[in-house]
Design an enzyme around this catalytic site. Structure first.
Site, PDB file in Angstrom:
ATOM      1  N   ALA A 256       1.026  -0.822   0.518  1.00 52.59           N
ATOM      2  CA  ALA A 256      -0.143   0.315  -0.035  1.00 52.59           C
ATOM      3  C   ALA A 256       1.129   1.188  -0.431  1.00 52.59           C
ATOM      4  O   ALA A 256       1.855   1.275   0.687  1.00 52.59           O
ATOM      5  CB  ALA A 256      -0.971   0.034   1.346  1.00 52.59           C
ATOM      6  N   ASP A 257       0.430   2.564  -0.996  1.00 47.95           N
ATOM      7  CA  ASP A 257       1.592   3.902  -0.761  1.00 47.95           C
ATOM      8  C   ASP A 257       0.299   4.578   0.132  1.00 47.95           C
ATOM      9  O   ASP A 257       0.770   5.219   0.506  1.00 47.95           O
ATOM     10  CB  ASP A 257       1.315   4.016  -1.902  1.00 47.95           C
ATOM     11  CG  ASP A 257       2.101   3.716  -3.034  1.00 47.95           C
ATOM     12  OD1 ASP A 257       2.856   3.797  -2.866  1.00 47.95           O
ATOM     13  OD2 ASP A 257       1.879   2.750  -3.193  1.00 47.95           O
ATOM     14  N   ARG A 258      -1.373   4.423   0.350  1.00 46.70           N
ATOM     15  CA  ARG A 258      -1.699   4.960   1.457  1.00 46.70           C
ATOM     16  C   ARG A 258      -2.686   4.793   1.985  1.00 46.70           C
ATOM     17  O   ARG A 258      -3.777   3.611   0.936  1.00 46.70           O
ATOM     18  CB  ARG A 258      -1.814   6.530   0.763  1.00 46.70           C
ATOM     19  CG  ARG A 258      -2.592   7.454   1.799  1.00 46.70           C
ATOM     20  CD  ARG A 258      -3.062   8.646   1.375  1.00 46.70           C
ATOM     21  NE  ARG A 258      -2.307   9.359   0.811  1.00 46.70           N
ATOM     22  CZ  ARG A 258      -1.595  10.831   1.821  1.00 46.70           C
ATOM     23  NH1 ARG A 258      -2.209  11.095   3.046  1.00 46.70           N
ATOM     24  NH2 ARG A 258      -0.158  11.437   0.919  1.00 46.70           N
TER      25      ARG A 258
END
Length: 396
Positions: A256-258
């Site tokens: 995940a990036d955010r």
């Protein structure tokens, strides 16, 4: 031995140039925050956790250099102002990856708190920053190993395939040693499953248009001698339909990036599609990420800004020349693979709704939905203004 994408000792930082992988292993020297900004922007280093670590350490190296050469102010307030200016600049290199902004926020709090003490001077503030950045590197590796443990045990205990024996896992993009300080998040889960003797096979997607799966994840899997198979992004549905039973595919695990407060997750483009396929085929879908990726200030995926990248990433591919027998690593070429003049839409990420996610694997455990089908991610955190362990400030 796990690949090392970040080589650091006090005053020196090198990163593995991931644009040259998998055909050549070249380390670039990072001497300043400007060097790091360009390395991140150009994707020579990438992966949300790694971006944050490289940014933090680049400024540590720059401060150390300034101190050695007598260019560091003796005034605490001036050094704090310099640090804040550089951190704000570094955050602009990759705004979607929340780890970078989170690291900058924590480091800012640390130096501001120490600057207010009576004994603080420029050198003390510098030392505090350097030690805090170094602790982030140490903590990230430990957190990744914990993520691998929690994710592996969850798959073993919560999937029918896991309860009966070995499992196969599909992953997307690159979430291993090359995307973190070491070991990896989603790929760390696969490493742990393999280490425990529970893995039948790992499947990795090509991950167009930047091919992080075929270039980087495949490289790591081969390096670690983990049984693995590469598929194109468009083969995932057929893979789950035709090979789920025979290959005992238990889960899809991505990074995940955010992660928003409600569990909506921004990750490499194509993740949303895999979550839909997992739900249709009855396969568990897990997001593996440290708590630094969870942004409680972002209420849902609708509030996440999606970065769009140059169209040439879709219309061009780059690699060494193949003469029909072998690769010529000295002759790297860029080749057009699309009609000249065609318009391109190239979002770097998509958002997977929380309703399609079965669990979010963190270093403190796997967050699952409550009886109302909602994630309560706030409970994963304890009160700590900076978010950096107290040991950070010791041993200056």
């Amino acid at each position: 031995m796990v690949l090392q994408a970040i080589k650091y000792k006090r005053g020196s930082l090198q990163i593995l140039d991931q644009l040259k992988l998998p055909h050549a292993e070249v380390y670039d020297e990072i001497r300043s925050s400007e060097d790091a900004w360009h390395a991140i922007k150009e994707m020579r280093t990438r992966g949300a956790p790694a971006i944050a670590i490289v940014a933090a350490l680049s400024l540590a190296v720059e401060l150390q250099e300034n101190s050695t050469k007598g260019r560091l102010s003796t005034t605490a307030e001036e050094v704090v102002a310099f640090i804040i200016e550089k951190l704000d600049y570094l955050v602009t290199s990759r705004p979607t990856a929340v780890n970078l902004a989170d690291a900058a926020r924590k480091l800012r709090i640390v130096v501001e708190d120490f600057a207010n003490s009576e004994s603080a001077d420029g050198k003390v503030v510098k030392n505090v920053y350097v030690k805090a950045a170094e602790q982030m590197l140490i903590d990230d590796v430990l957190d990744n190993e914990a993520i691998g443990k929690h994710g592996a045990e969850w798959i073993k205990e919560n999937t029918e395939e896991g309860k009966r024996g070995s499992v196969s896992i599909l992953t997307h993009c690159n979430t291993g040693s090359l995307a973190t300080a070491g070991y990896g998040t989603a790929l760390g889960v696969i490493r742990t499953v393999h280490g425990k003797g529970w893995l039948k096979n790992a499947f990795c997607t090509e991950t167009r248009p930047y091919n992080q799966g075929s270039r980087l994840t495949a490289f790591e899997l081969v390096h670690d001698q983990i049984p693995a198979t590469l598929v194109t992004d468009s083969m995932a549905a057929a893979l789950l339909k035709l090979k789920r039973s025979s290959d005992r595919i238990a889960a899809i695990v991505t990074g995940a990036d955010r992660v928003a407060a409600n569990g909506d997750t921004a990750n490499k483009i194509g993740t949303y599609s895999l979550a839909i396929l997992a739900r249709y085929h009855g396969v568990k879908f897990l997001v593996a990420a440290p708590r630094t990726t969870i942004d409680l200030e972002t209420k849902s995926g609708e509030d996440i800004v999606i970065e769009e990248r140059p169209g040439k990433e879709v219309t061009m591919v780059k690699g060494p020349r193949f003469d029909g027998v072998s690769l010529d690593l000295q002759s790297v070429e860029t080749v057009s693979i699309a009609a000249d003049g065609i318009g391109v839409w190239n979002p770097a990420f998509d958002v997977t709704p929380a309703e399609l996610i079965d669990g979010i694997v963190t270093e403190v455990g796997v967050a699952e939905k409550d009886g109302d089908g909602k994630f309560d991610l706030a409970r994963l955190f304890v009160a700590n203004r900076s978010g950096i362990k107290p040991s950070t400030i010791g041993g200056l």
